[in-house]
Design a protein around this motif. Structure first.
Motif, mmCIF file in Angstrom:
data_model
loop_
_atom_site.group_PDB
_atom_site.id
_atom_site.type_symbol
_atom_site.label_atom_id
_atom_site.label_comp_id
_atom_site.label_asym_id
_atom_site.label_seq_id
_atom_site.Cartn_x
_atom_site.Cartn_y
_atom_site.Cartn_z
ATOM 1 N N PRO A 86 52.377 26.239 57.716
ATOM 2 C CA PRO A 86 53.062 27.514 57.503
ATOM 3 C C PRO A 86 52.305 28.703 58.073
ATOM 4 C CG PRO A 86 53.130 26.183 55.510
ATOM 5 C CD PRO A 86 52.195 25.486 56.460
ATOM 6 N N ILE A 87 53.049 29.598 58.705
ATOM 7 C CA ILE A 87 52.531 30.881 59.176
ATOM 8 C C ILE A 87 52.945 31.944 58.169
ATOM 9 C CG2 ILE A 87 52.628 32.613 61.004
ATOM 10 C CD1 ILE A 87 51.187 30.083 61.820
ATOM 11 N N SER A 88 51.984 32.760 57.726
ATOM 12 C CA SER A 88 52.233 33.717 56.653
ATOM 13 C C SER A 88 52.273 35.146 57.186
ATOM 14 C CB SER A 88 51.134 33.595 55.584
ATOM 15 O OG SER A 88 51.218 34.648 54.647
ATOM 16 N N PHE A 89 53.323 35.864 56.803
ATOM 17 C CA PHE A 89 53.417 37.307 57.051
ATOM 18 C C PHE A 89 53.427 37.998 55.691
ATOM 19 C CE2 PHE A 89 55.147 35.513 60.916
ATOM 20 C CZ PHE A 89 54.581 36.304 61.900
ATOM 21 N N PRO A 144 57.008 26.802 60.508
ATOM 22 C CA PRO A 144 57.569 27.197 59.212
ATOM 23 C C PRO A 144 56.979 28.548 58.817
ATOM 24 C CG PRO A 144 55.957 25.439 58.940
ATOM 25 C CD PRO A 144 56.098 25.649 60.410
ATOM 26 N N VAL A 145 57.795 29.475 58.342
ATOM 27 C CA VAL A 145 57.366 30.854 58.124
ATOM 28 C C VAL A 145 57.571 31.255 56.665
ATOM 29 C CG1 VAL A 145 57.697 33.262 58.778
ATOM 30 C CG2 VAL A 145 57.922 31.462 60.503
ATOM 31 N N VAL A 146 56.503 31.810 56.062
ATOM 32 C CA VAL A 146 56.590 32.361 54.713
ATOM 33 C C VAL A 146 56.305 33.858 54.787
ATOM 34 C CG1 VAL A 146 54.193 31.655 54.262
ATOM 35 C CG2 VAL A 146 55.686 32.286 52.364
ATOM 36 N N ILE A 147 57.136 34.647 54.112
ATOM 37 C CA ILE A 147 57.014 36.108 54.108
ATOM 38 C C ILE A 147 56.857 36.553 52.669
ATOM 39 C CG2 ILE A 147 58.152 38.275 54.731
ATOM 40 C CD1 ILE A 147 59.951 36.015 56.435
#
Length: 263
Positions: free
Chosen positions: A165-168, A213-216
């Motif tokens: 996961p890539i986190s913003f 996969p992206v988590v904001i």
């Protein structure tokens, strides 16, 4: 000339039956040396001069004794389900633990949603992402990115991994300024087409495969109607993690564990 050869990739994550990190390739039974690995990570810095291009996550995978690992997994499991409100924890566990299988789902024609964790100050958003779930994915020192960073960096992040996961973080609709529409457009494209292209000064075109996969997380939830159809929402509340509550004690226990060893 009889020298070893291997496929190269600039994408950390799952490639068929192999899991590739920056310094390791393995399958279900074997950890390969660089001389034996059928596929190896190759930094995009080799291909372009801008060092910001290598935004791939730095995974650190360790292999413990079976009994030690079993005890670690049991302690994590016993506390993870209690670390916040059960409805919120179930959604986060489901999304994060499915993320390494993202490419498998996509090969089966199943699109992978984004995750949006939001809530007021003190609700545990950043702690849940940076100190709990990302370490469980094999990132002992995870970092989060701002949606206000340059679109080049954002595209590079989206194309750097297909399973981590890539986190913003600190998402606020009012602070996205002029990049708001671009950032939200990339989120939409990552779900719908999985690809973006940009023209370059030499009139060539660079294509970005938006695989991550992206988590904001932030105080605001995503409000765009199209994005809401493509996102799982988790609303956290401070009253669920007050001092000395079950959730507070469970999180404190988890924070003292070597979580990245679980990965």
């Amino acid at each position: 000339s009889g020298m070893p050869h291997a496929t190269s990739t600039a994408v950390v994550g799952r490639h068929g039956n192999y899991w590739v990190t920056k310094d390791m390739t393995m399958d279900a039974t074997t950890v390969y040396t660089r001389g034996d690995a059928p596929i190896l990570y190759r930094s995009p810095e080799v291909m372009v001069r801008n060092k910001l291009s290598d935004t791939a996550p730095n995974l650190e995978l360790t292999f413990q004794d079976d009994s030690e690992y079993a005890q670690l997994a049991k302690t994590i499991g016993d506390n993870l389900v209690c670390s916040n409100h059960p409805d919120s924890v179930a959604l986060m566990i489901g999304w994060f633990f499915a993320a390494p299988l993202m490419s498998v789902f996509q090969d089966a024609g199943i699109r992978f949603p984004h995750l949006n964790i939001y809530g007021t100050k003190g609700s545990g958003k950043t702690t849940s992402v940076l100190r709990l779930f990302l370490p469980l994915m094999g990132l002992p020192k995870p970092s989060t990115w701002t949606p206000n960073t340059t679109m080049f960096v954002i595209r590079s992040l989206f194309s750097s991994t297909n399973g981590v996961p890539i986190s913003f973080g600190e998402f606020r609709a009012a602070t996205l300024q002029n990049t708001r529409s671009d950032f939200l457009r990339i989120l939409l494209m990552a779900y719908d087409t999985g690809r973006d292209a940009r023209g370059q000064a030499d009139l060539s075109t660079k294509t970005y495969d938006l695989l991550a996969p992206v988590v904001i997380d932030g105080e605001d939830a995503l409000s765009d109607p199209a994005l809401r159809e493509r996102t799982i929402f988790v609303n956290l509340h401070p009253e669920h993690i007050v001092d000395e509550s079950i959730a507070f004690k469970a999180m404190d226990t988890l924070m003292h564990l070597p979580l990245s060893d679980f990965a």
